[in-house]
Write a protein that holds these residues in place. Structure first.
Motif, PDB file in Angstrom:
ATOM      1  N   ALA A 191       0.804  -1.220   0.000  1.00  0.00           N
ATOM      2  CA  ALA A 191       0.000   0.000   0.000  1.00  0.00           C
ATOM      3  C   ALA A 191       0.841   1.276   0.000  1.00  0.00           C
ATOM      4  N   PRO A 192       1.981   1.354   0.754  1.00  0.00           N
ATOM      5  CA  PRO A 192       2.772   2.594   0.704  1.00  0.00           C
ATOM      6  C   PRO A 192       3.259   2.938  -0.699  1.00  0.00           C
ATOM      7  N   PHE A 193       3.644   1.919  -1.467  1.00  0.00           N
ATOM      8  CA  PHE A 193       4.109   2.177  -2.838  1.00  0.00           C
ATOM      9  C   PHE A 193       2.991   2.751  -3.689  1.00  0.00           C
ATOM     10  N   TRP A 194       1.810   2.132  -3.641  1.00  0.00           N
ATOM     11  CA  TRP A 194       0.708   2.604  -4.485  1.00  0.00           C
ATOM     12  C   TRP A 194       0.161   3.946  -4.016  1.00  0.00           C
ATOM     13  N   TRP A 195       0.236   4.211  -2.712  1.00  0.00           N
ATOM     14  CA  TRP A 195      -0.167   5.530  -2.230  1.00  0.00           C
ATOM     15  C   TRP A 195       0.783   6.602  -2.752  1.00  0.00           C
ATOM     16  N   ASP A 196       2.073   6.295  -2.788  1.00  0.00           N
ATOM     17  CA  ASP A 196       3.039   7.264  -3.306  1.00  0.00           C
ATOM     18  C   ASP A 196       2.807   7.503  -4.796  1.00  0.00           C
ATOM     19  N   ARG A 229       1.640  11.059  -6.543  1.00  0.00           N
ATOM     20  CA  ARG A 229       2.368  11.704  -7.637  1.00  0.00           C
ATOM     21  C   ARG A 229       1.468  11.956  -8.834  1.00  0.00           C
ATOM     22  N   LEU A 230       0.555  11.035  -9.112  1.00  0.00           N
ATOM     23  CA  LEU A 230      -0.333  11.209 -10.259  1.00  0.00           C
ATOM     24  C   LEU A 230      -1.335  12.341 -10.041  1.00  0.00           C
ATOM     25  N   THR A 231      -1.814  12.449  -8.818  1.00  0.00           N
ATOM     26  CA  THR A 231      -2.845  13.450  -8.526  1.00  0.00           C
ATOM     27  C   THR A 231      -2.274  14.768  -8.041  1.00  0.00           C
ATOM     28  N   GLY A 232      -0.966  14.809  -7.770  1.00  0.00           N
ATOM     29  CA  GLY A 232      -0.356  16.054  -7.304  1.00  0.00           C
ATOM     30  C   GLY A 232      -0.563  16.331  -5.827  1.00  0.00           C
ATOM     31  N   LEU A 233      -1.003  15.327  -5.076  1.00  0.00           N
ATOM     32  CA  LEU A 233      -1.184  15.525  -3.641  1.00  0.00           C
ATOM     33  C   LEU A 233       0.176  15.631  -2.957  1.00  0.00           C
ATOM     34  N   ARG A 234       0.230  16.398  -1.905  1.00  0.00           N
ATOM     35  CA  ARG A 234       1.471  16.572  -1.152  1.00  0.00           C
ATOM     36  C   ARG A 234       1.237  16.311   0.311  1.00  0.00           C
ATOM     37  N   ASN A 235       2.244  15.735   0.937  1.00  0.00           N
ATOM     38  CA  ASN A 235       2.153  15.508   2.373  1.00  0.00           C
ATOM     39  C   ASN A 235       2.268  16.826   3.119  1.00  0.00           C
TER      40      ASN A 235
END
Length: 374
Positions: free
Chosen positions: A357-362, A366-372
């Motif tokens: 899950a951490p890999f696919w969340w990252d 990146r695809l959606t432009g979300l930032r932590n």
């Protein structure tokens, strides 16, 4: 056209993320229920402090099948018995039979060693960080500084200090004697440097043990992921096609709403009388279809919602917000499972879930432009 492929990538990544979270959740539930992490840690400590089990074999077997057959279900639990009391104020020295001056020589051959449970003695110095959740300890992580502190407490109980402890560890045949002796010589017999050396050594051992645990767990996650993929009938290739069809259908509806009548043919084919109509399927005759209802139903059932439609047990959410209904799809699921055309998609899904899950969340971030958030 680029947006179509971006939507496809986001849909696939989101599906893999959801399935990976489900696999991780199931694995974590079993790990916590069976105390596998704690057993794995204390099996290593028994190998390091006491030299394995009473039969002379390692508590951590080398075969993967034995790892997950013995540690979770073996009657010989490597963990010490839980104690609700704090650590004893007085540290007792390591007991060795003084009548045997050659105790160290006899243990070198693996015979005549006094029976001293060094794992139990270590636990007595750490039991404050334990939590009462059963008859055995639940400690699954020991901070390196806490371990070095426990070793220094054992040293303080011996008359000869570090040398006295090392002599007694050698006398009882503890593998820890060799590790501590190397640290003691490297520290040039300085207590402060010795404690830091023990801390660094144990930190390295815990990193090595964590890597070994993750390597074993990958096989378990692969087995869980493959089982879940088959039970859900998740064909990644077919799901990708569903995403493209879903995107094309929505684009056609948008074109019609904007006055583009050329896309009406595709919409008529999708909402043709009897296509997906439960009434028509039940009576054998095509039932009249309200195009507005058809469009509404299609928009409310995107491809992501249909990801579990082919599972052995499907869940249907009624549009009026009532209770969900569970349907047994055993015959359809088995027919789909035994169709060779779906096997490449099953294999692709199982391999994708290995990334976690951490890999696919990252990737999704990146695809959606979300930032932590900082």
């Amino acid at each position: 056209m680029i947006s179509v492929y971006v939507d496809l990538a986001i849909g696939l990544v989101l599906a893999f993320l959801l399935l990976s979270l489900l696999v991780s959740g199931i694995n974590e539930a079993f790990v916590r229920l069976l105390g596998i992490r704690s057993k794995f840690l204390w099996a290593y400590l028994r190998d390091t402090l006491d030299g394995g089990s009473s039969e002379g074999t390692s508590w951590i077997p080398s075969k993967i099948a034995d790892i997950f057959a013995r540690l979770p279900f073996s009657r010989k639990d490597p963990r010490p018995v839980h104690s609700p009391d704090p650590s004893p104020a007085v540290v007792a020295p390591v007991p060795v039979d003084p009548a045997d001056p050659d105790a160290g020589a006899t243990t070198a051959a693996g015979q005549g060693a006094p029976q001293v449970d060094m794992t139990e003695r270590l636990y007595r110095r750490l039991q404050e960080i334990d939590h009462p959740k059963g008859a055995r300890t639940t400690i699954s992580d020991i901070p390196p500084e806490r371990f070095s502190g426990a070793v220094m407490e054992l040293v303080s109980a011996e008359d000869g200090g570090v040398d006295g402890l090392l002599a007694k560890l050698e006398a009882i045949g503890s593998p820890l004697a060799g590790h501590l002796k190397g640290v003691w010589e490297s520290a040039q017999r300085d207590l402060g440097a010795f404690r830091q050396g023990v801390e660094s050594w144990f930190d390295g051992e815990m990193r090595r043990l964590s890597g070994l645990y993750r390597r074993y767990v990958k096989w378990v996650l692969f087995a869980l992921g493959a089982t879940l993929t088959l039970l859900l009938g998740m064909d990644a290739l077919e799901y990708g096609k569903t995403l493209l069809r879903d995107n094309a259908y929505r684009a056609a509806v948008a074109a019609i709403a904007g006055g583009g009548q050329e896309a009406l043919a595709g919409l008529r084919e999708t909402c043709a009388p009897g296509a997906g109509s439960s009434a028509g399927a039940a009576t054998g005759a095509p039932a009249p279809v309200d195009p507005y209802a058809c469009v509404t139903e299609s928009f409310s059932s995107p491809a992501l919602v249909k990801i579990f439609d082919h599972s052995i047990v499907s869940v249907t959410l009624p549009p009026d917000g009532g209770d969900p209904s569970f349907n047994w799809n055993g015959a359809v699921w088995w027919d789909r499972l035994t169709t060779p055309g779906h096997w490449p998609g099953y294999a692709l899904t199982s391999i994708a879930l290995l990334f976690g899950a951490p890999f696919w969340w990252d990737v999704l971030r990146r695809l959606t432009g979300l930032r932590n958030r900082a």
